[in-house]
Design a protein around this motif. Structure first.
Motif, PDB file in Angstrom:
ATOM      1  N   ARG A  39      26.405 -14.967  12.835  1.00  0.00           N
ATOM      2  CA  ARG A  39      25.546 -15.742  13.732  1.00  0.00           C
ATOM      3  C   ARG A  39      24.595 -14.783  14.452  1.00  0.00           C
ATOM      4  NH1 ARG A  39      27.809 -20.735  13.593  1.00  0.00           N
ATOM      5  NH2 ARG A  39      30.040 -20.769  13.188  1.00  0.00           N
ATOM      6  N   ASN A  40      23.328 -15.094  14.367  1.00  0.00           N
ATOM      7  CA  ASN A  40      22.303 -14.299  15.038  1.00  0.00           C
ATOM      8  C   ASN A  40      21.979 -14.997  16.357  1.00  0.00           C
ATOM      9  OD1 ASN A  40      20.000 -13.081  15.961  1.00  0.00           O
ATOM     10  ND2 ASN A  40      18.955 -13.069  13.987  1.00  0.00           N
TER      11      ASN A  40
ATOM     12  N   THR B 252      19.718 -14.802  18.448  1.00  0.00           N
ATOM     13  CA  THR B 252      18.311 -15.172  18.679  1.00  0.00           C
ATOM     14  C   THR B 252      17.971 -16.514  18.029  1.00  0.00           C
ATOM     15  OG1 THR B 252      17.538 -13.955  16.722  1.00  0.00           O
ATOM     16  CG2 THR B 252      17.576 -12.764  18.820  1.00  0.00           C
ATOM     17  N   ARG B 253      18.830 -17.006  17.138  1.00  0.00           N
ATOM     18  CA  ARG B 253      18.587 -18.298  16.493  1.00  0.00           C
ATOM     19  C   ARG B 253      19.338 -19.437  17.189  1.00  0.00           C
ATOM     20  NH1 ARG B 253      19.524 -18.461  10.543  1.00  0.00           N
ATOM     21  NH2 ARG B 253      18.149 -20.241  10.761  1.00  0.00           N
ATOM     22  N   THR B 254      19.970 -19.150  18.299  1.00  0.00           N
ATOM     23  CA  THR B 254      20.723 -20.166  19.037  1.00  0.00           C
ATOM     24  C   THR B 254      19.778 -21.139  19.729  1.00  0.00           C
ATOM     25  OG1 THR B 254      22.473 -18.560  19.471  1.00  0.00           O
ATOM     26  CG2 THR B 254      22.449 -20.524  20.856  1.00  0.00           C
ATOM     27  N   ASN B 255      20.122 -22.417  19.679  1.00  0.00           N
ATOM     28  CA  ASN B 255      19.393 -23.422  20.451  1.00  0.00           C
ATOM     29  C   ASN B 255      20.039 -23.419  21.838  1.00  0.00           C
ATOM     30  OD1 ASN B 255      18.544 -25.800  21.735  1.00  0.00           O
ATOM     31  ND2 ASN B 255      18.207 -26.810  19.756  1.00  0.00           N
TER      32      ASN B 255
ATOM     33  N   CYS C  45      24.442 -22.277  17.118  1.00  0.00           N
ATOM     34  CA  CYS C  45      23.859 -21.095  16.479  1.00  0.00           C
ATOM     35  C   CYS C  45      24.235 -21.153  15.000  1.00  0.00           C
ATOM     36  CB  CYS C  45      24.381 -19.811  17.118  1.00  0.00           C
ATOM     37  SG  CYS C  45      23.674 -18.326  16.370  1.00  0.00           S
TER      38      CYS C  45
ATOM     39  N   SER D  73      24.146 -17.380   9.358  1.00  0.00           N
ATOM     40  CA  SER D  73      23.123 -16.712   8.551  1.00  0.00           C
ATOM     41  C   SER D  73      23.812 -15.831   7.542  1.00  0.00           C
ATOM     42  CB  SER D  73      22.223 -15.851   9.444  1.00  0.00           C
ATOM     43  OG  SER D  73      21.569 -16.632  10.405  1.00  0.00           O
TER      44      SER D  73
END
Length: 194
Positions: free
Chosen positions: A130-131, A133-136, A181, A184
């Motif tokens: 899980r990155n 920075t891609r979390t809502n 998130c 990836s």
């Protein structure tokens, strides 16, 4: 031969995204594709080679350099190839000096017979991650607000109560993160455009 000269590309390797494989451009061209694959026992090299019939002294310089690289570094090498070997034993009209190969008599639905083998290696799976920075973050926060009540007075009066509250809060934060998130997968590096 430079990588992807004009003309026919006669060799390739297809690898699943879950396999940690890296393209070896130095040892690849229209007639040879080479990759390095990570496994739990160590790296090994896979190559697919096409040897043109008109080539007088196969294998090519690229293939010989790959074999040398593999030997010097102690890296196992598995090579699959179309050597244009002719032999009457597998349906050819003639026998050429490349024709002394052992092949499968099974139907391949092609004008070529196949050589079958299995690689018994424990491949390293590319694990999803899980990155952050891609979390809502808006959904993350709203989900937590709906599920976390502020502590009431005198409920955090001892270390056991504090530990329990921290564990519950941590569990809810982790759950919200996992929900909001996306997973990836590691992408393979691509060749630079230059």
């Amino acid at each position: 031969m430079d990588l992807l000269e004009p003309g026919k590309v006669r060799s390739c390797i297809l690898a699943k995204k879950s396999i940690n494989a890296f393209f070896l451009s130095r040892y690849s061209n229209n007639d040879n594709a080479a990759i390095s694959v990570e496994s739990k026992e160590g790296n090994f090299i896979l190559t697919s080679t096409y040897m043109p019939y008109e080539e007088e002294n196969p294998p090519s310089k690229t293939v010989r350099e790959l074999v040398d690289y593999s030997t010097v570094n102690g890296t196992p090498l598995v090579m699959g190839c179309d050597a244009n070997a002719h032999h009457t034993q597998w349906g050819g009209n003639d026998i050429n000096k490349r024709g002394d190969w052992r092949v499968s008599p099974e139907e391949s639905f092609s004008d070529h017979f196949r050589i079958l083998f299995t690689l018994d290696r424990n491949l390293i799976d590319i694990k999803p991650y899980r990155n952050p920075t891609r979390t809502n973050w808006t959904k993350y926060t709203n989900w937590l607000k709906e599920r976390i009540d502020p502590p009431r007075e005198n409920t955090l009066s001892n270390t056991s109560a504090i530990d329990t509250t921290v564990q519950n809060l941590t569990s809810k934060m982790k759950t919200s993160f996992e929900k909001h998130c996306p997973l990836s997968r590691c992408t393979r590096p691509t060749n630079p455009s230059w």
